[in-house]
Design an enzyme around this catalytic site. Structure first.
Site, PDB file in Angstrom:
ATOM      1  N   ASN A 142       0.840  -1.210   0.000  1.00 36.87           N
ATOM      2  CA  ASN A 142       0.000   0.000   0.000  1.00 36.87           C
ATOM      3  C   ASN A 142       0.869   1.252   0.000  1.00 36.87           C
ATOM      4  O   ASN A 142       0.671   2.186  -0.785  1.00 36.87           O
ATOM      5  CB  ASN A 142      -0.897   0.035   1.244  1.00 36.87           C
ATOM      6  N   THR A 143       1.840   1.280   0.909  1.00 39.23           N
ATOM      7  CA  THR A 143       2.738   2.432   1.048  1.00 39.23           C
ATOM      8  C   THR A 143       3.475   2.715  -0.260  1.00 39.23           C
ATOM      9  O   THR A 143       3.564   3.868  -0.707  1.00 39.23           O
ATOM     10  CB  THR A 143       3.737   2.184   2.194  1.00 39.23           C
ATOM     11  N   GLY A 171      -2.546   4.717   7.802  1.00 38.59           N
ATOM     12  CA  GLY A 171      -1.142   4.744   8.232  1.00 38.59           C
ATOM     13  C   GLY A 171      -0.197   4.417   7.091  1.00 38.59           C
ATOM     14  O   GLY A 171       0.869   5.018   6.954  1.00 38.59           O
ATOM     15  N   ASP A 172      -0.616   3.460   6.232  1.00 35.51           N
ATOM     16  CA  ASP A 172       0.196   3.098   5.061  1.00 35.51           C
ATOM     17  C   ASP A 172       0.318   4.288   4.116  1.00 35.51           C
ATOM     18  O   ASP A 172       1.394   4.574   3.587  1.00 35.51           O
ATOM     19  CB  ASP A 172      -0.434   1.933   4.294  1.00 35.51           C
ATOM     20  N   ALA A 173      -0.813   4.965   3.896  1.00 37.27           N
ATOM     21  CA  ALA A 173      -0.839   6.124   2.993  1.00 37.27           C
ATOM     22  C   ALA A 173       0.040   7.248   3.546  1.00 37.27           C
ATOM     23  O   ALA A 173       0.756   7.910   2.795  1.00 37.27           O
ATOM     24  CB  ALA A 173      -2.270   6.616   2.793  1.00 37.27           C
TER      25      ALA A 173
END
Length: 342
Positions: free
Chosen positions: A67-68, A295-297
């Protein structure tokens, strides 16, 4: 600026998962003894069966690190600036994951296993999300995949490497190999605390990687658990972050940066031993669709600016901006156009 960067400047290594996401009734959490805002691992199929049979589900390309990397690639824009490694099965799920990553412009270097691709049940209740992961193939990543010529050249091309803490349950050997490479070559290695259970039950694995880690990310719950498990005797997020920043570090030429998010409360960062706070722009609760992947973003936005050489305040601003986009959509997805301005 991004056009000046070389390919594979940012590498992610983690657990590729297909998210199976739905807004659920709290009874489902109770039935499976789950907390409303948590992340755990399972070996059972029951939760997936109950979720698919009882609710309208969305299938979304997931896995925290992936995702990150997708978000960072979206912000940077130029194809193949970001690369990603993880282990998947040879099935429909991995085809979806690869397609989504490649569509985003990520250079994907999957290892393949005879096990099925990992899945994550994303159970949304109000603003909370409970994550239940069955790793399957993701659990079979091996250091030998890194050592294949073409793959190691991706590692050596990277200026910055990121793994969510979830990868600690899979291949600490791979993490250490790459983290030590970064430490010896003045590159940036980043780790996310990712979940309270990692701080509790994978404490030794985390402790082995931290000396080679230049940037540590986490949220307030993970920071509190880290402090408790390591008997720091403190509850203030800034002080906990400072303690993590001051842990022994192999590459002494740079100090460790620690960045802790707190939902809608200010982001706390410790740089060169100094505690700083960055406010988060408020958002009407009615606009929040899904906090999964926020949080990933945040890390994706942060690292995109970091590899561009931008200062800490711009990196945090972009992290908050990406997280704000993410929570107004289903899953860790982004709109067509990136319009971030520093």
């Amino acid at each position: 600026m991004a056009e000046l960067l070389s390919e594979n400047v940012l590498l992610g290594m983690g657990n590729p998962l297909l998210d199976i996401s739905a807004t659920v009734k709290t009874e489902l959490l109770t039935k499976h003894s789950l907390k409303s805002n948590d992340a755990i691992l399972t070996e059972e199929e029951d939760i997936f069966k109950d979720l698919i049979d009882g609710y309208k589900v969305d299938y979304i390309a997931g896995g925290a690190t992936q995702n990150t990397i997708r978000v960072a690639q979206w912000i940077l824009g130029k194809k193949s600036l970001c690369s990603y490694m993880g282990c998947v099965g040879r099935d429909e799920s991995s085809k979806i994951l690869e397609e989504k990553a490649k569509d985003a412009g990520v250079n994907v270097k999957y290892q393949y296993s005879d096990k099925p691709t990992g899945r994550c049940a994303v159970l949304i209740t109000g603003e909370d999300r409970s994550l239940v992961t069955k790793l399957d193939a993701a659990n079979h990543f091996t250091v030998s995949h890194l050592e294949e010529g073409d793959n190691w050249s991706v590692v050596t091309a990277a200026k910055c490497v990121y793994s969510a803490g979830f990868f600690l349950t899979v291949s600490v050997e791979s993490m250490l190999k790459v983290a030590k490479h970064c430490s010896l070559n003045n590159k940036t290695y980043c780790l996310n605390l990712s979940a309270p259970f990692l701080c509790q039950f994978f404490k030794d694995q985390m402790s082995s990687v931290l000396p080679f880690t230049d940037i540590v990310f986490g949220n307030e719950t993970e920071a509190a658990t880290y402090a408790e498990v390591n008997s720091l005797g403190m509850t203030d997020v800034g002080e906990i972050a400072k303690k993590i920043a001051m842990l022994p570090k192999e590459n002494g030429s740079t100090s460790r940066l620690v960045v802790i998010t707190q939902g809608s409360d200010p982001v706390v960062a410790v740089q060169h031993g100094k505690i700083m706070k960055f406010p988060v722009e408020s958002l009407d609760k009615k606009a929040i669709v899904d906090t999964n992947g926020a949080g990933d973003a945040f890390v994706g936005g942060f690292l995109a600016q970091y590899v561009l050489g931008k200062p800490l305040d711009v990196a945090v601003k972009c992290g908050n901006w990406a997280a704000r986009h993410c929570i107004q959509r289903s899953g860790c997805t982004m709109p067509e156009i990136c319009d971030f301005t520093a």
